[in-house]
Design a protein around this motif. Sequence first.
Motif, PDB file in Angstrom:
ATOM      1  N   VAL A  12       5.076   5.322 -14.069  1.00  0.00           N
ATOM      2  CA  VAL A  12       6.521   5.168 -13.917  1.00  0.00           C
ATOM      3  C   VAL A  12       7.078   4.595 -15.214  1.00  0.00           C
ATOM      4  O   VAL A  12       6.668   3.518 -15.653  1.00  0.00           O
ATOM      5  CB  VAL A  12       6.868   4.237 -12.735  1.00  0.00           C
ATOM      6  CG1 VAL A  12       8.379   4.050 -12.640  1.00  0.00           C
ATOM      7  CG2 VAL A  12       6.316   4.796 -11.435  1.00  0.00           C
ATOM      8  N   VAL A  13       7.998   5.332 -15.824  1.00  0.00           N
ATOM      9  CA  VAL A  13       8.652   4.884 -17.052  1.00  0.00           C
ATOM     10  C   VAL A  13      10.044   4.381 -16.688  1.00  0.00           C
ATOM     11  O   VAL A  13      10.845   5.123 -16.116  1.00  0.00           O
ATOM     12  CB  VAL A  13       8.753   6.025 -18.083  1.00  0.00           C
ATOM     13  CG1 VAL A  13       9.542   5.560 -19.308  1.00  0.00           C
ATOM     14  CG2 VAL A  13       7.366   6.499 -18.485  1.00  0.00           C
ATOM     15  N   ARG A  32       3.626  -9.881 -17.965  1.00  0.00           N
ATOM     16  CA  ARG A  32       3.158  -9.943 -16.578  1.00  0.00           C
ATOM     17  C   ARG A  32       1.985 -10.908 -16.447  1.00  0.00           C
ATOM     18  O   ARG A  32       1.890 -11.669 -15.477  1.00  0.00           O
ATOM     19  CB  ARG A  32       2.737  -8.551 -16.120  1.00  0.00           C
ATOM     20  CG  ARG A  32       3.902  -7.603 -15.888  1.00  0.00           C
ATOM     21  CD  ARG A  32       3.400  -6.240 -15.500  1.00  0.00           C
ATOM     22  NE  ARG A  32       4.498  -5.343 -15.190  1.00  0.00           N
ATOM     23  CZ  ARG A  32       4.482  -4.051 -15.462  1.00  0.00           C
ATOM     24  NH1 ARG A  32       3.433  -3.504 -16.045  1.00  0.00           N
ATOM     25  NH2 ARG A  32       5.516  -3.297 -15.139  1.00  0.00           N
ATOM     26  N   ALA A  33       1.089 -10.851 -17.428  1.00  0.00           N
ATOM     27  CA  ALA A  33      -0.093 -11.709 -17.369  1.00  0.00           C
ATOM     28  C   ALA A  33       0.292 -13.180 -17.395  1.00  0.00           C
ATOM     29  O   ALA A  33      -0.291 -14.000 -16.678  1.00  0.00           O
ATOM     30  CB  ALA A  33      -1.025 -11.386 -18.530  1.00  0.00           C
ATOM     31  N   ASP A  53       2.552  -3.979 -11.822  1.00  0.00           N
ATOM     32  CA  ASP A  53       1.771  -2.748 -11.749  1.00  0.00           C
ATOM     33  C   ASP A  53       1.642  -2.208 -13.166  1.00  0.00           C
ATOM     34  O   ASP A  53       2.641  -1.903 -13.820  1.00  0.00           O
ATOM     35  CB  ASP A  53       2.480  -1.733 -10.844  1.00  0.00           C
ATOM     36  CG  ASP A  53       1.630  -0.502 -10.570  1.00  0.00           C
ATOM     37  OD1 ASP A  53       0.783  -0.164 -11.414  1.00  0.00           O
ATOM     38  OD2 ASP A  53       1.818   0.125  -9.506  1.00  0.00           O
ATOM     39  N   ASP A  54       0.410  -2.074 -13.633  1.00  0.00           N
ATOM     40  CA  ASP A  54       0.196  -1.618 -15.006  1.00  0.00           C
ATOM     41  C   ASP A  54       0.652  -0.183 -15.234  1.00  0.00           C
ATOM     42  O   ASP A  54       0.802   0.247 -16.380  1.00  0.00           O
ATOM     43  CB  ASP A  54      -1.285  -1.744 -15.376  1.00  0.00           C
ATOM     44  CG  ASP A  54      -1.717  -3.196 -15.502  1.00  0.00           C
ATOM     45  OD1 ASP A  54      -0.828  -4.061 -15.625  1.00  0.00           O
ATOM     46  OD2 ASP A  54      -2.934  -3.465 -15.467  1.00  0.00           O
ATOM     47  N   LYS A  55       0.879   0.567 -14.150  1.00  0.00           N
ATOM     48  CA  LYS A  55       1.360   1.941 -14.300  1.00  0.00           C
ATOM     49  C   LYS A  55       2.869   1.995 -14.527  1.00  0.00           C
ATOM     50  O   LYS A  55       3.414   3.058 -14.824  1.00  0.00           O
ATOM     51  CB  LYS A  55       0.996   2.773 -13.068  1.00  0.00           C
ATOM     52  CG  LYS A  55      -0.499   3.029 -12.892  1.00  0.00           C
ATOM     53  CD  LYS A  55      -0.734   3.981 -11.731  1.00  0.00           C
ATOM     54  CE  LYS A  55      -2.200   4.345 -11.607  1.00  0.00           C
ATOM     55  NZ  LYS A  55      -3.026   3.189 -11.210  1.00  0.00           N
ATOM     56  N   VAL A  56       3.532   0.865 -14.356  1.00  0.00           N
ATOM     57  CA  VAL A  56       4.979   0.794 -14.585  1.00  0.00           C
ATOM     58  C   VAL A  56       5.211   0.231 -15.983  1.00  0.00           C
ATOM     59  O   VAL A  56       4.827  -0.900 -16.282  1.00  0.00           O
ATOM     60  CB  VAL A  56       5.675  -0.090 -13.535  1.00  0.00           C
ATOM     61  CG1 VAL A  56       7.168  -0.195 -13.828  1.00  0.00           C
ATOM     62  CG2 VAL A  56       5.445   0.471 -12.138  1.00  0.00           C
ATOM     63  N   ALA A 116      13.066  -6.121 -12.967  1.00  0.00           N
ATOM     64  CA  ALA A 116      12.422  -5.469 -11.825  1.00  0.00           C
ATOM     65  C   ALA A 116      11.142  -4.765 -12.252  1.00  0.00           C
ATOM     66  O   ALA A 116      10.135  -4.789 -11.533  1.00  0.00           O
ATOM     67  CB  ALA A 116      13.389  -4.479 -11.182  1.00  0.00           C
ATOM     68  N   ALA A 117      11.164  -4.150 -13.430  1.00  0.00           N
ATOM     69  CA  ALA A 117       9.970  -3.458 -13.919  1.00  0.00           C
ATOM     70  C   ALA A 117       8.848  -4.442 -14.223  1.00  0.00           C
ATOM     71  O   ALA A 117       7.685  -4.213 -13.871  1.00  0.00           O
ATOM     72  CB  ALA A 117      10.319  -2.648 -15.164  1.00  0.00           C
TER      73      ALA A 117
END
Length: 409
Positions: free
Chosen positions: A72-73, A131-132, A96-99, A90-91
Motif C-alpha cells: 500500500v502506497v 514505527r520502530a 505494517d511494513d507493507k504500508v 495514519a500510515a
Amino acid sequence: MYAIERTQPHHVVFVCSEASRALVREYIRLANLGPERHEVLTLEDPDDLVLVYEQVSAALHRLRSRWPEASVVVDYTAGTKSMSCATAMAAVDCEDDKVTLRLVHGQRGEGSTVVPGTETHRPVQRIHDIRARRRLASLRGALARYDYVAAGAGIEEIICSDVSSQLAERCRPIRDLCRAFDAWDRWELQTARQLFTAYRSYPAGRQPAFERLTVLEQLAVVAEAARGGADLAAARDPYVAVEDLLLNAERRATQGRYDDAVARVYRALELLAQLRLRIAYGVDTADVDPGKLPEQARGRIDGDPEGEPRKLGLWRAWEVLAAYPNEPLAAWFAESRDRLWDFLAVRNQSILAHGVTAVSRREWEGKGQAALDLCRVALQRLSEAKVRKPLRHMQFPRDELLDGVSDGA
C-alpha cells in the motif's frame, strides 16, 4: 496524476473534500480507472485533524483486510495541511511494513507549487525507523515490569524488520541484554555470563555490564560449591547470592507475583544461614556433623542418626547458628524472631509452600517486605562485623535500558 502514473496501482483510494470531488472525477477519467479499481473517501471536515486521521485509518484497515499481501502506497502530497498530516500519521500508525509513504518532490515555482516536468515520486525514507521507535516506546511498559522476554521479543521483531542498519545495530545490544537478564532471572548463570561477556563495556542500566559480570561469577561459585566443586571460603563475596535472591523477590513483587516473591525471600533467609554455617563453621545443613555444632544445639538436628543424613531446616539452622559464641548474626536473630515467625506463617500458607492460598498484596507489603528488609539488615551486620566485603549488586534495569535508542539519540 503523477503519482498514479508512476506507481500504476491496482486500486486507488482518493481522499478528498466535498469541494474537490469534481477534480477527483477528472483524475479517474484521465487514469481510466473503472469502478472496480477505485473508491472515493469524502472527508466530513478536511481541516479536522483527528476526524481525517480516523477516516483514513479506517480506509487503510479496509484495504489491508481486503488485500493482506498487497503493498500500500500512501501519497500525502496534496490536500489541506490537516489532510496531509493526518494521512501521514495514519500510515505510520498502521504498523505494517507493507504500508509505505510517498511524496511528490520537484522544483518549486510560483506559489510554492511543483513545476510540471520536475516531479519525482519519492518514498519517505526510514518510515520503518519511525514505527520502530514507537514500538520501542511501547516496550517500556514491559521493561517497567521486568518482563525481559516480552521486551526482547519485541526488539527482535524490530531488528528483523526493514529498519535502517543504524537503528538495528543500536537495538541489538538491548535485545541481547534482555536475554541476559531473563537468563539470570531463571538462574541460567552460564547463559547470562556469556551474554554479559560480549557486552562487558556496555552500560547495562545503572550498573555497567562488567560489574554485573563480577556478580554473576560469584553466583556461579556459590552454585558450584553447592555441587561440591568450589570452595566458598575462597570466594570474594558468596553472600551476594542472598542479595540476588532479594532483588529477584522485589522484581516478582513488582509483577504482582507475591507467592513467588515470598518464596524467594524464604530462600534468601535459608541460604544466608546455610552460607554462614558452611563458611564460618564448616557445617553442611544437608548433612550435619554433630561434632561441629555447639553442644547446646546438637538436639536440634533433623534426621535418623542410623540412616538418613542429619539435616537442618531454615528455623533450626538459625537457632544453631545463633548458638555459636560471638556469632555476628546471633543478636540479629534474637531481635528478629517474632517478625520472622510472622513471615513464615504467611509463607507456609502459600500455594508454593504448604498451603492452598495465594499471598495477597497486603500480606506481601505487611510481612513479605518486612522479612526482606530484615534479611538486608542481617547482610549489613556481616559487613559491619568485617565478615563480608560486599560486591555492588544493583537492581536490574527497567525502561532505562532503552534510553538512547527509542528517543532517537
